[in-house]
Design a protein around this motif. Structure first.
Motif, PDB file in Angstrom:
ATOM      1  N   ARG A 138       2.625  11.063  -0.532  1.00  0.00           N
ATOM      2  CA  ARG A 138       2.264   9.016  -0.712  1.00  0.00           C
ATOM      3  C   ARG A 138       2.514   8.604  -2.036  1.00  0.00           C
ATOM      4  NH1 ARG A 138      -3.954   7.839  -1.144  1.00  0.00           N
ATOM      5  NH2 ARG A 138      -3.765   5.689  -0.710  1.00  0.00           N
ATOM      6  N   LEU A 139       3.857   7.208  -1.069  1.00  0.00           N
ATOM      7  CA  LEU A 139       4.163   6.367  -2.116  1.00  0.00           C
ATOM      8  C   LEU A 139       4.034   5.216  -1.780  1.00  0.00           C
ATOM      9  CD1 LEU A 139       8.222   7.313  -1.782  1.00  0.00           C
ATOM     10  CD2 LEU A 139       6.523   7.298  -0.370  1.00  0.00           C
ATOM     11  N   TRP A 155       0.441  10.218  -4.304  1.00  0.00           N
ATOM     12  CA  TRP A 155       1.107  12.098  -4.194  1.00  0.00           C
ATOM     13  C   TRP A 155       2.572  12.574  -4.722  1.00  0.00           C
ATOM     14  CZ3 TRP A 155      -1.818  12.142   0.798  1.00  0.00           C
ATOM     15  CH2 TRP A 155      -3.213  11.865   1.144  1.00  0.00           C
ATOM     16  N   LEU A 156       2.588  13.309  -5.672  1.00  0.00           N
ATOM     17  CA  LEU A 156       4.302  13.755  -5.779  1.00  0.00           C
ATOM     18  C   LEU A 156       4.221  14.870  -3.965  1.00  0.00           C
ATOM     19  CD1 LEU A 156       4.305  14.614  -9.356  1.00  0.00           C
ATOM     20  CD2 LEU A 156       5.526  12.533  -8.002  1.00  0.00           C
ATOM     21  N   THR A 200       0.581  -2.114   0.238  1.00  0.00           N
ATOM     22  CA  THR A 200      -0.171  -0.329  -0.499  1.00  0.00           C
ATOM     23  C   THR A 200       1.290   1.360  -0.382  1.00  0.00           C
ATOM     24  OG1 THR A 200      -0.338   0.199   2.187  1.00  0.00           O
ATOM     25  CG2 THR A 200      -1.460  -0.956   1.302  1.00  0.00           C
ATOM     26  N   ALA A 201      -0.093   2.248  -0.442  1.00  0.00           N
ATOM     27  CA  ALA A 201       1.169   3.937  -0.504  1.00  0.00           C
ATOM     28  C   ALA A 201       0.970   4.096   0.898  1.00  0.00           C
ATOM     29  CB  ALA A 201      -0.088   4.431  -1.706  1.00  0.00           C
ATOM     30  N   GLU A 226      12.462  10.414   3.074  1.00  0.00           N
ATOM     31  CA  GLU A 226      11.991   8.974   2.103  1.00  0.00           C
ATOM     32  C   GLU A 226      13.217   8.702   1.602  1.00  0.00           C
ATOM     33  OE1 GLU A 226       9.984  10.669  -1.956  1.00  0.00           O
ATOM     34  OE2 GLU A 226      12.133  10.205  -2.127  1.00  0.00           O
ATOM     35  N   GLU A 227      14.213   9.146   1.866  1.00  0.00           N
ATOM     36  CA  GLU A 227      15.339   8.250   1.620  1.00  0.00           C
ATOM     37  C   GLU A 227      16.607   6.920   2.387  1.00  0.00           C
ATOM     38  OE1 GLU A 227      19.988   9.566   1.010  1.00  0.00           O
ATOM     39  OE2 GLU A 227      18.888   9.517  -0.904  1.00  0.00           O
ATOM     40  N   ALA A 228      15.904   7.505   3.476  1.00  0.00           N
ATOM     41  CA  ALA A 228      16.084   6.492   4.274  1.00  0.00           C
ATOM     42  C   ALA A 228      15.202   5.718   4.358  1.00  0.00           C
ATOM     43  CB  ALA A 228      15.724   7.090   6.013  1.00  0.00           C
TER      44      ALA A 228
END
Length: 434
Positions: free
Chosen positions: A414-415, A388-389, A231-232, A268-270
């Motif tokens: 949201r990714l 979502w960007l 899921t996102a 996000e990177e982590a």
């Protein structure tokens, strides 16, 4: 030399302006006998009487000058000199009277003396002046010299020049350094609809293909598939600011916008690398990667050798690696390796070529643990899907914020992350840190 007459306890003093600084000269009293130091109120009364007398003398001389002007058409030189001298004397006494009256008023109101004493205070409290006044029949002259030291003090005292100093203000805001985000650039991008992401992955293949004789039965191969669902996830944070500060400092809104977006990318990177998949965390690449298992044995392998063997492991899984992810400390260790003659093996202090090893780009990030590495086929093995960007929204929907003129700046994305082939990624450690 310019001078002004001052009246003090026991006699008359002159305030003299010379190239050596302000100087007060005190002359012996006229036989009345020296007294002790008098209060400000007593001095003020004496000066007031002297001022009234000087005012009367000035009026008399002025009337005489007017009479001469009417009768003779001009004022005699002697009269003019007396008038000038009387005016100077009256003005000097008037200044001292005003200072003493202010001091008396401060004392009556319970105020405190200034941190640095005035010229008149220093004069009447000077030891030499007190000694001279204390004589039964003072004779001669005593000098009092006062020099105000110019300082950066901002109080209302002699020599205080701090208010003249203007601060140097640099334009803009000095921001802390930003980490360069690189892991997302290695992964294939994508977009998604809805909250759920599903994909079918082949999880097993038994290949029984073989040469077959004429009319013989052909062998059957088995292929196994599995449905993978994820899921996102939402990564978000916000900041509050008053409407006034955002209106008054135009650059502040864009600065906060940039910092919020950076904080999002940092987290996000982590998550892309190390997310554990619990709760609202992404399931990152590292927890799904294959453990390093050297396909061949080397004697005392270096860090460079280890990364080459990781590439070999990925290649044997039919997924050739496309990059390495290292901590900056480990990459610095590799770049400074030297041969037996002290020559750098791969490092070039004068070079500016992008970091690479064995033909693959090297991405350095502090999101990777020290002494660990991730080598893999990033484009083929994983894909990041944006629902979502990253965006920043400003609102005053909260009633409490609305009545307080507060703005809420919300930054979120949201990714979802899909790791198609865990065997495409090799995760291990160099063994330098125990």
């Amino acid at each position: 030399m310019n001078h002004r007459t001052m009246i003090a306890a026991g006699g008359i003093a002159w305030l003299v302006a010379s190239r050596f600084g302000n100087r007060i000269c005190f002359e012996a009293p006229d036989g009345r006998g020296g007294g002790g130091t008098k209060t400000a109120a007593e001095l003020a009364a004496e000066v007031k009487a002297t001022f009234d007398k000087a005012l009367d003398e000035t009026k008399t001389i002025a009337e005489k000058a007017l009479t001469e002007a009417k009768e003779n058409g001009k004022v005699a030189s002697a009269t003019k000199e007396k008038a000038d001298e009387a005016l100077l004397k009256m003005n000097a006494i008037g200044e001292q009277l005003a200072e003493l009256e202010q001091k008396v008023a401060r004392g009556q109101q319970g105020g405190k003396d200034d941190a640095q004493k005035s010229l008149g205070q220093q004069f009447v409290e000077d030891d030499k002046v007190k000694s001279f006044i204390g004589q039964t029949q003072p004779r001669g002259r005593v000098d009092f010299q006062m020099k105000a030291t110019i300082t950066s003090d901002t109080s209302d005292s002699a020599g205080a020049a701090g208010d003249l100093v203007s601060p140097t203000r640099l334009q803009g805001i000095v921001a802390p350094p930003d980490r360069r985000m690189t892991v997302r650039d290695l992964i294939t991008p994508g977009r998604m609809d809805g909250n759920a992401l599903e994909y079918v992955k082949e999880t097993g293949f038994t290949n029984n293909a073989a040469p077959v004789a004429e009319t013989a039965k052909k062998p059957q191969s088995d292929i196994k598939f599995d449905l993978v669902s994820t899921t996102a996830k939402v990564i978000a944070h916000y900041a509050k600011a008053s409407r006034q500060i955002l209106d008054d400092v135009s650059q502040l809104a864009s600065y906060i916008d940039g910092r919020l977006r950076y904080g999002l990318a940092y987290k996000e990177e982590a998550q892309l690398l190390n997310g554990d998949g619990t709760g609202q965390n992404l399931l990152g690449i590292v927890p799904q990667a294959s453990a390093f298992a050297a396909p061949i044995t080397l004697d005392t392998p270096t860090s460079i050798d280890v990364l080459r063997l990781a590439m070999l492991q990925a290649a044997l899984a039919e997924l050739p690696a496309t990059g390495h992810v290292l901590n900056p400390i480990d990459w610095a260790w590799i770049e400074t390796l030297k041969d037996g003659e002290g020559r750098y093996i791969i490092g070039n202090p004068q070079g500016n070529i992008a970091p690479s090893l064995w033909g693959l780009p090297v991405v350095t990030t502090q999101a990777m643990t020290v002494d660990k590495y991730l080598t893999g086929a990033f484009r083929m093995g994983a894909q990041v899907f944006d629902r979502w960007l990253a965006r920043v929204e400003i609102a005053t929907e909260n009633e409490d914020d609305f009545v307080k003129n507060l703005l809420t700046m919300l930054c979120e994305e949201r990714l979802a992350l899909a790791v198609y082939r865990p065997e495409a990624f090799i995760y291990g450690d160099f063994g330098r840190v125990t």
